[in-house]
Design an enzyme around this catalytic site. Sequence first.
Site, PDB file in Angstrom:
ATOM      1  N   ASP A   1      43.549  53.636  45.572  1.00 35.58           N
ATOM      2  CA  ASP A   1      43.291  52.966  46.847  1.00 35.58           C
ATOM      3  C   ASP A   1      43.290  51.053  46.291  1.00 35.58           C
ATOM      4  OD1 ASP A   1      41.195  52.688  45.212  1.00 35.58           O
ATOM      5  OD2 ASP A   1      39.645  53.588  46.774  1.00 35.58           O
TER       6      ASP A   1
ATOM      7  N   GLU B   1      45.925  61.025  44.430  1.00 32.16           N
ATOM      8  CA  GLU B   1      44.702  61.015  44.949  1.00 32.16           C
ATOM      9  C   GLU B   1      44.746  60.552  46.313  1.00 32.16           C
ATOM     10  OE1 GLU B   1      41.558  57.967  44.048  1.00 32.16           O
ATOM     11  OE2 GLU B   1      40.904  59.606  42.530  1.00 32.16           O
TER      12      GLU B   1
ATOM     13  N   GLU C   1      39.683  49.061  49.825  1.00 30.96           N
ATOM     14  CA  GLU C   1      40.301  50.133  49.494  1.00 30.96           C
ATOM     15  C   GLU C   1      40.791  51.209  50.489  1.00 30.96           C
ATOM     16  OE1 GLU C   1      37.524  48.652  48.119  1.00 30.96           O
ATOM     17  OE2 GLU C   1      38.058  48.262  46.128  1.00 30.96           O
TER      18      GLU C   1
ATOM     19  N   HIS D   1      30.466  47.386  41.241  1.00 32.18           N
ATOM     20  CA  HIS D   1      31.337  46.398  41.199  1.00 32.18           C
ATOM     21  C   HIS D   1      31.943  46.453  42.610  1.00 32.18           C
ATOM     22  CE1 HIS D   1      34.783  48.870  41.662  1.00 32.18           C
ATOM     23  NE2 HIS D   1      34.152  49.858  40.554  1.00 32.18           N
TER      24      HIS D   1
ATOM     25  N   ARG E   1      33.458  45.229  46.115  1.00 40.21           N
ATOM     26  CA  ARG E   1      33.543  43.862  46.749  1.00 40.21           C
ATOM     27  C   ARG E   1      32.486  43.721  47.901  1.00 40.21           C
ATOM     28  NH1 ARG E   1      38.214  40.516  45.788  1.00 40.21           N
ATOM     29  NH2 ARG E   1      39.348  41.232  43.886  1.00 40.21           N
TER      30      ARG E   1
ATOM     31  N   HIS F   1      30.817  44.960  34.643  1.00 40.15           N
ATOM     32  CA  HIS F   1      32.134  44.693  35.160  1.00 40.15           C
ATOM     33  C   HIS F   1      32.582  43.333  34.801  1.00 40.15           C
ATOM     34  CE1 HIS F   1      35.733  44.756  37.678  1.00 40.15           C
ATOM     35  NE2 HIS F   1      35.649  45.970  37.803  1.00 40.15           N
TER      36      HIS F   1
HETATM   37  C1  UD1 Z   1      39.547  46.721  41.445  1.00 39.01           C
HETATM   38  C2  UD1 Z   1      40.013  47.325  42.731  1.00 39.01           C
HETATM   39  C3  UD1 Z   1      38.821  48.524  42.962  1.00 39.01           C
HETATM   40  C4  UD1 Z   1      38.645  49.168  41.859  1.00 39.01           C
HETATM   41  C5  UD1 Z   1      38.241  48.447  40.641  1.00 39.01           C
HETATM   42  C6  UD1 Z   1      38.121  49.151  39.231  1.00 39.01           C
HETATM   43  C7  UD1 Z   1      41.184  46.203  44.479  1.00 39.01           C
HETATM   44  C8  UD1 Z   1      41.153  45.349  45.631  1.00 39.01           C
HETATM   45  N1  UD1 Z   1      39.975  46.333  43.806  1.00 39.01           N
HETATM   46  O1  UD1 Z   1      38.551  45.731  41.940  1.00 39.01           O
HETATM   47  O2  UD1 Z   1      39.546  49.172  44.092  1.00 39.01           O
HETATM   48  O3  UD1 Z   1      37.534  49.976  41.955  1.00 39.01           O
HETATM   49  O4  UD1 Z   1      39.282  47.377  40.257  1.00 39.01           O
HETATM   50  O5  UD1 Z   1      37.466  48.205  38.690  1.00 39.01           O
HETATM   51  O6  UD1 Z   1      42.046  46.713  44.190  1.00 39.01           O
HETATM   52  N2  UD1 Z   1      38.438  40.894  35.518  1.00 39.01           N
HETATM   53  C9  UD1 Z   1      38.746  40.414  34.175  1.00 39.01           C
HETATM   54  N3  UD1 Z   1      39.334  41.210  33.373  1.00 39.01           N
HETATM   55  C10 UD1 Z   1      39.739  42.505  33.645  1.00 39.01           C
HETATM   56  C11 UD1 Z   1      39.535  43.013  34.928  1.00 39.01           C
HETATM   57  C12 UD1 Z   1      38.936  42.108  35.767  1.00 39.01           C
HETATM   58  O7  UD1 Z   1      38.453  39.175  33.922  1.00 39.01           O
HETATM   59  O8  UD1 Z   1      40.081  43.262  32.640  1.00 39.01           O
HETATM   60  C13 UD1 Z   1      38.029  39.911  36.704  1.00 39.01           C
HETATM   61  C14 UD1 Z   1      39.120  38.741  36.961  1.00 39.01           C
HETATM   62  O9  UD1 Z   1      38.419  37.674  37.151  1.00 39.01           O
HETATM   63  C15 UD1 Z   1      39.502  39.225  38.361  1.00 39.01           C
HETATM   64  C16 UD1 Z   1      38.298  39.830  38.805  1.00 39.01           C
HETATM   65  O10 UD1 Z   1      37.644  40.462  37.626  1.00 39.01           O
HETATM   66  O11 UD1 Z   1      40.030  38.325  39.002  1.00 39.01           O
HETATM   67  C17 UD1 Z   1      38.725  40.801  39.990  1.00 39.01           C
HETATM   68  O12 UD1 Z   1      39.490  42.046  39.582  1.00 39.01           O
HETATM   69  P1  UD1 Z   1      40.015  42.737  40.793  1.00 39.01           P
HETATM   70  O13 UD1 Z   1      41.204  43.685  40.249  1.00 39.01           O
HETATM   71  O14 UD1 Z   1      40.717  41.919  41.880  1.00 39.01           O
HETATM   72  O15 UD1 Z   1      38.941  43.433  41.480  1.00 39.01           O
HETATM   73  P2  UD1 Z   1      37.952  44.501  41.091  1.00 39.01           P
HETATM   74  O16 UD1 Z   1      36.609  44.190  41.625  1.00 39.01           O
HETATM   75  O17 UD1 Z   1      38.097  44.726  39.426  1.00 39.01           O
HETATM   76  N1  UDP Z   2      34.285  53.427  32.732  1.00 39.38           N
HETATM   77  C1  UDP Z   2      34.776  53.205  31.401  1.00 39.38           C
HETATM   78  N2  UDP Z   2      33.981  52.007  30.842  1.00 39.38           N
HETATM   79  C2  UDP Z   2      32.868  51.442  31.509  1.00 39.38           C
HETATM   80  C3  UDP Z   2      32.681  51.762  32.735  1.00 39.38           C
HETATM   81  C4  UDP Z   2      33.478  52.550  33.624  1.00 39.38           C
HETATM   82  O1  UDP Z   2      35.744  53.527  30.876  1.00 39.38           O
HETATM   83  O2  UDP Z   2      32.299  50.685  30.884  1.00 39.38           O
HETATM   84  C5  UDP Z   2      35.198  54.317  33.563  1.00 39.38           C
HETATM   85  C6  UDP Z   2      34.436  55.725  33.960  1.00 39.38           C
HETATM   86  O3  UDP Z   2      34.235  56.746  33.226  1.00 39.38           O
HETATM   87  C7  UDP Z   2      35.590  55.840  35.071  1.00 39.38           C
HETATM   88  C8  UDP Z   2      36.478  54.848  35.645  1.00 39.38           C
HETATM   89  O4  UDP Z   2      36.013  53.909  34.538  1.00 39.38           O
HETATM   90  O5  UDP Z   2      36.438  56.734  34.744  1.00 39.38           O
HETATM   91  C9  UDP Z   2      35.879  53.997  36.673  1.00 39.38           C
HETATM   92  O6  UDP Z   2      36.096  52.890  36.977  1.00 39.38           O
HETATM   93  P1  UDP Z   2      35.621  51.570  37.920  1.00 39.38           P
HETATM   94  O7  UDP Z   2      34.380  52.070  38.113  1.00 39.38           O
HETATM   95  O8  UDP Z   2      35.821  50.401  37.462  1.00 39.38           O
HETATM   96  O9  UDP Z   2      36.246  52.002  39.287  1.00 39.38           O
HETATM   97  P2  UDP Z   2      36.338  52.843  40.439  1.00 39.38           P
HETATM   98  O10 UDP Z   2      36.481  54.281  40.107  1.00 39.38           O
HETATM   99  O11 UDP Z   2      35.224  52.594  41.256  1.00 39.38           O
HETATM  100  O12 UDP Z   2      37.708  52.740  41.281  1.00 39.38           O
END
Ligand code: UD1
Ligand code: UDP
Length: 397
Positions: free
Chosen positions: A95, A117, A131, A215, A217, A247
């Site tokens: 999603d 999924e 999502e 984490h 939004r 995160h």
């Molecule tokens: C995204 C997904 C969410 C998922 C989550 C898992 C969308 C809209 N959101 O949210 O569904 O649950 O990932 O973690 O697709 N960042 C870093 N390094 C990284 C990753 C993220 O610096 O490796 C920071 C960056 O500033 C980036 C921000 O996190 O702009 C947000 O990342 P983004 O993928 O847009 O949203 P998430 O909150 O991570």
């Molecule tokens: N996870 C990880 N390291 C962490 C926190 C979570 O590997 O420090 C793994 C967790 O076991 C799960 C996945 O990341 O498999 C979940 O990711 P996240 O919570 O970022 O996203 P969501 O599942 O909410 O989309």
Amino acid sequence: MRILSIFGTRPEAIKMAPLVKRLEAEPGVQSVVCVTGQHQSMLQQVLDLFGIVPAHNLAAMTTNQTLNGLAARLFTGLDDVLAAEQPERVLVHGDTTTSMAGALAAFHRRIPVGHVEAGLRTGNLFEPWPEEMNRRVVDVVSDLLFAPTASSQANLDAEALTGRVVVTGNTVIDALRLMCERLDSDTAMRERIDAQFPFLEPEGEGRPLLLVTGHRRESFGAGFEHICAALAALAQTGKMQIVYPVHLNPNVRGPVLATLGNAPNVTLTDPLDYPEFVRLMQRAAIVLTDSGGVQEEAPALGKPVLVMRDVTERPEALAAGTVKLIGTDRVAIERAVLELVDDEEERRAFARRVNPYGDGHASERIVAALVGKPFTPFASRALPGYLHPVLAARADA
Ligand code: UD1
Ligand code: UDP
């Protein structure tokens, strides 16, 4: 068959990795991986762990990215990859913005899409946001819908989508099983990982471990202030050890580091590698989270899960009683955690080991469905979680 798998965030990578490995091993399939780089280091951790080498990396992430900015970069980059690769099928997962853009970009080029999924629903477009919308859009344009459970299948059936629905179990259980087997069999690995947690009290002797992730939004701002204030108050009681891998999203790190950076009994870490995180789940007494994946994994490890959301698209563990929805109100979080910390019996009762999300063979089923081999669908029972209006009307009738 040339299959292009598109993913870009940590959870997509964890959940697609077992499937990509199976596709690579399947005769007659040419597996190509495109990562969007919606995440950077959090994605790379998983690619390295599973030894996945993408043919394309769009490196789309920018700091504190907006949804529209990200989506625009993804559509442009993905169109070039689709033009170059000419896949017979595209696979996307879940999603995220990457899934939505990957599915639509393929649809625009009339390439069939398989959605791994599929069918999870809260029924509320704003929870989780964005999502719930992403997942619905992907389901609409997919011709193969891999529903993890019977409940997600029921949601899809009620929407009368044109895609074929297959119940497979969730590939996250494939990944988790793989990791637990490695942790069980490789003592040196387990000891190496445990040595990275010198702050933890000895297993079985110390105070209960509360493992936290968050984490979403829709919780930015007031929601996160409540979560952090609750954790600060819980830490003050001294009754538990709190570990929170934070995160990398700046909207999460800001309030968490400001409120909990110097709190006693709290250890904040960077996002952990998957084996390290699984090991912490194994050692935890309680998991407090708003994560989708963690909601699926922790019950499979027999851990009580308190979910900081008002609704969930994952009703299965809720129905089994191993997950409780507690929202993001400060007082509600404090009360729910303390109740479980103070009552070991309740923790045990709460943590009936169930595995409603899969049996570790989801990837096998998905590959079989893709190449036209026979397979037995994952057996699960549809549950009254979110009830689609069509299903609700049928139930009333
Ligand atoms: C995204 C997904 C969410 C998922 C989550 C898992 C969308 C809209 N959101 O949210 O569904 O649950 O990932 O973690 O697709 N960042 C870093 N390094 C990284 C990753 C993220 O610096 O490796 C920071 C960056 O500033 C980036 C921000 O996190 O702009 C947000 O990342 P983004 O993928 O847009 O949203 P998430 O909150 O991570
Ligand atoms: N996870 C990880 N390291 C962490 C926190 C979570 O590997 O420090 C793994 C967790 O076991 C799960 C996945 O990341 O498999 C979940 O990711 P996240 O919570 O970022 O996203 P969501 O599942 O909410 O989309």
